[in-house]
Write a protein that holds these residues in place. Structure first.
Motif, mmCIF file in Angstrom:
data_model
loop_
_atom_site.group_PDB
_atom_site.id
_atom_site.type_symbol
_atom_site.label_atom_id
_atom_site.label_comp_id
_atom_site.label_asym_id
_atom_site.label_seq_id
_atom_site.Cartn_x
_atom_site.Cartn_y
_atom_site.Cartn_z
ATOM 1 N N ALA A 1 0.754 -1.096 0.060
ATOM 2 C CA ALA A 1 0.274 -0.002 0.095
ATOM 3 C C ALA A 1 0.957 1.180 0.027
ATOM 4 N N ILE A 2 1.800 1.415 0.831
ATOM 5 C CA ILE A 2 2.735 2.541 0.857
ATOM 6 C C ILE A 2 3.435 2.514 -0.359
ATOM 7 N N GLU A 3 3.800 1.693 -1.170
ATOM 8 C CA GLU A 3 4.624 1.732 -2.419
ATOM 9 C C GLU A 3 3.708 2.460 -3.237
ATOM 10 N N ASP A 4 2.420 1.715 -3.391
ATOM 11 C CA ASP A 4 1.405 2.442 -4.356
ATOM 12 C C ASP A 4 1.032 3.782 -4.133
ATOM 13 N N LEU A 5 0.771 4.224 -2.700
ATOM 14 C CA LEU A 5 0.439 5.439 -2.503
ATOM 15 C C LEU A 5 1.598 6.582 -2.735
ATOM 16 N N GLN A 6 2.629 6.041 -2.405
ATOM 17 C CA GLN A 6 3.973 7.016 -2.865
ATOM 18 C C GLN A 6 4.007 7.275 -4.315
ATOM 19 N N THR A 7 3.794 6.100 -5.123
ATOM 20 C CA THR A 7 4.118 6.224 -6.437
ATOM 21 C C THR A 7 2.914 7.254 -6.862
ATOM 22 N N ALA A 8 1.501 6.923 -6.609
ATOM 23 C CA ALA A 8 0.517 7.746 -6.778
ATOM 24 C C ALA A 8 0.631 9.221 -6.397
ATOM 25 N N ALA A 9 1.199 9.537 -5.338
ATOM 26 C CA ALA A 9 1.317 10.993 -4.959
ATOM 27 C C ALA A 9 2.349 11.678 -5.927
ATOM 28 N N LEU A 10 3.348 10.843 -6.031
ATOM 29 C CA LEU A 10 4.413 11.423 -7.121
ATOM 30 C C LEU A 10 3.714 11.488 -8.478
ATOM 31 N N ILE A 11 2.979 10.824 -8.946
ATOM 32 C CA ILE A 11 2.141 11.015 -10.198
ATOM 33 C C ILE A 11 1.409 12.114 -10.154
ATOM 34 N N TYR A 12 0.414 12.286 -9.211
ATOM 35 C CA TYR A 12 -0.466 13.255 -8.839
ATOM 36 C C TYR A 12 0.468 14.553 -8.856
ATOM 37 N N GLN A 13 1.455 14.512 -8.141
ATOM 38 C CA GLN A 13 2.227 15.845 -8.296
ATOM 39 C C GLN A 13 2.500 16.302 -9.402
ATOM 40 N N GLN A 14 3.249 15.536 -10.407
ATOM 41 C CA GLN A 14 3.618 15.547 -11.605
ATOM 42 C C GLN A 14 2.393 16.305 -12.436
ATOM 43 N N GLU A 15 1.165 15.873 -12.290
ATOM 44 C CA GLU A 15 0.167 16.017 -13.270
ATOM 45 C C GLU A 15 -0.180 17.469 -12.598
ATOM 46 N N GLY A 16 0.180 17.954 -11.594
ATOM 47 C CA GLY A 16 -0.322 19.179 -10.849
ATOM 48 C C GLY A 16 -1.749 19.022 -10.090
ATOM 49 N N ASN A 17 -2.074 17.825 -9.871
ATOM 50 C CA ASN A 17 -3.225 17.487 -9.123
ATOM 51 C C ASN A 17 -3.030 17.434 -7.731
ATOM 52 N N MET A 18 -2.828 18.838 -6.976
ATOM 53 C CA MET A 18 -2.689 18.850 -5.453
ATOM 54 C C MET A 18 -3.484 18.186 -4.796
ATOM 55 N N PRO A 19 -5.104 18.058 -4.736
ATOM 56 C CA PRO A 19 -5.667 17.620 -4.016
ATOM 57 C C PRO A 19 -5.650 16.268 -3.803
ATOM 58 N N ARG A 20 -5.317 15.519 -4.870
ATOM 59 C CA ARG A 20 -4.963 13.710 -4.913
ATOM 60 C C ARG A 20 -3.841 13.810 -4.325
ATOM 61 N N TYR A 21 -2.658 14.517 -4.670
ATOM 62 C CA TYR A 21 -1.574 14.545 -4.395
ATOM 63 C C TYR A 21 -1.500 14.398 -2.480
ATOM 64 N N GLN A 22 -2.032 15.387 -2.306
ATOM 65 C CA GLN A 22 -2.015 15.591 -0.547
ATOM 66 C C GLN A 22 -2.626 14.322 0.024
ATOM 67 N N ASP A 23 -4.029 14.136 -0.493
ATOM 68 C CA ASP A 23 -4.796 12.856 0.080
ATOM 69 C C ASP A 23 -3.813 11.558 -0.037
ATOM 70 N N ALA A 24 -3.157 11.360 -1.270
ATOM 71 C CA ALA A 24 -2.015 10.284 -1.393
ATOM 72 C C ALA A 24 -1.258 10.279 -0.265
ATOM 73 N N MET A 25 -0.520 11.599 -0.118
ATOM 74 C CA MET A 25 0.777 11.748 0.816
ATOM 75 C C MET A 25 0.138 11.512 2.193
ATOM 76 N N GLU A 26 -0.757 11.867 2.574
ATOM 77 C CA GLU A 26 -1.502 11.882 3.937
ATOM 78 C C GLU A 26 -1.535 10.288 4.103
ATOM 79 N N LYS A 27 -2.171 9.659 3.471
ATOM 80 C CA LYS A 27 -2.212 7.967 3.552
ATOM 81 C C LYS A 27 -0.746 7.411 3.611
ATOM 82 N N TYR A 28 -0.155 7.663 2.595
ATOM 83 C CA TYR A 28 1.308 7.194 2.700
ATOM 84 C C TYR A 28 2.015 7.380 3.812
ATOM 85 N N GLN A 29 2.006 8.656 4.387
ATOM 86 C CA GLN A 29 2.673 8.878 5.654
ATOM 87 C C GLN A 29 2.100 8.263 6.928
ATOM 88 N N LYS A 30 0.668 8.139 6.716
ATOM 89 C CA LYS A 30 0.025 7.187 7.962
ATOM 90 C C LYS A 30 0.568 5.837 7.915
#
Length: 165
Positions: free
Chosen positions: A125-154
């Motif tokens: 899960a953390i591998e997928d969430l980290q990768t998703a966060a990076l993809i969202y960040q690259q796309e400029g999708n900050m709400p999704r990036y923040q959500d994925a990062m919060e779950k990743y960090q948790k």
């Protein structure tokens, strides 16, 4: 080559070229129809997903996949419908296929990360969430990036506290 032989050769060549053109033209509408029908089923699948008609959504996404086997979005959305009816392993398999088809699909990785949390696979899960966060960040999708990062960090914190890393 005399006049008659030239006329026959020209006719044969023209017929062959005409046959090729006809074959190409005959295929083109079939491809376009297949794409249009795929879009129809995809859009209807999304509507059914929204209306919580999960079996209907699965049927529509199945049809999209039958027509367009590389449509990673159909796999990603079928994953959601399958999860909603309790088909966890097949939902994960759909996310796996979507990621195979498009490794930069943040949504497939995010959904697979959540499914992995659900089944207790925190490391995956953390591998997928980290990768998703990076993809969202690259796309400029900050709400999704923040959500994925919060779950990743948790979940990263949970694993560290559990002593598994």
């Amino acid at each position: 080559m005399n006049y008659i032989e030239k006329a026959i050769a020209t006719s044969v060549i023209s017929a062959a070229i005409g046959g090729l053109i006809g074959a190409c033209s005959a295929q083109e509408p079939k491809i376009l129809i297949n794409q249009k029908m795929g879009e129809h089923f995809y859009n209807r699948g999304l509507e059914r997903l929204e209306k919580r008609d999960y079996q209907g959504a699965i049927a529509d996404f199945n049809e999209v996949i039958r027509r367009q086997s590389s449509n990673y979005l159909a796999y990603t959305n079928r994953c959601v419908a399958r999860f909603k009816i309790g088909e966890i392993q097949t939902a994960i398999a759909d996310c796996d296929r979507a990621v195979q088809l498009n490794p930069k699909d943040g949504d497939a990785r995010y959904k697979r990360g959540n499914l992995r949390i659900y089944i207790g696979n925190k490391q995956g899960a953390i591998e997928d969430l980290q990768t998703a966060a990076l993809i969202y960040q690259q796309e400029g999708n900050m709400p999704r990036y923040q959500d994925a990062m919060e779950k990743y960090q948790k979940y990263s914190k949970d694993i560290t506290q559990d002593g598994n890393i």
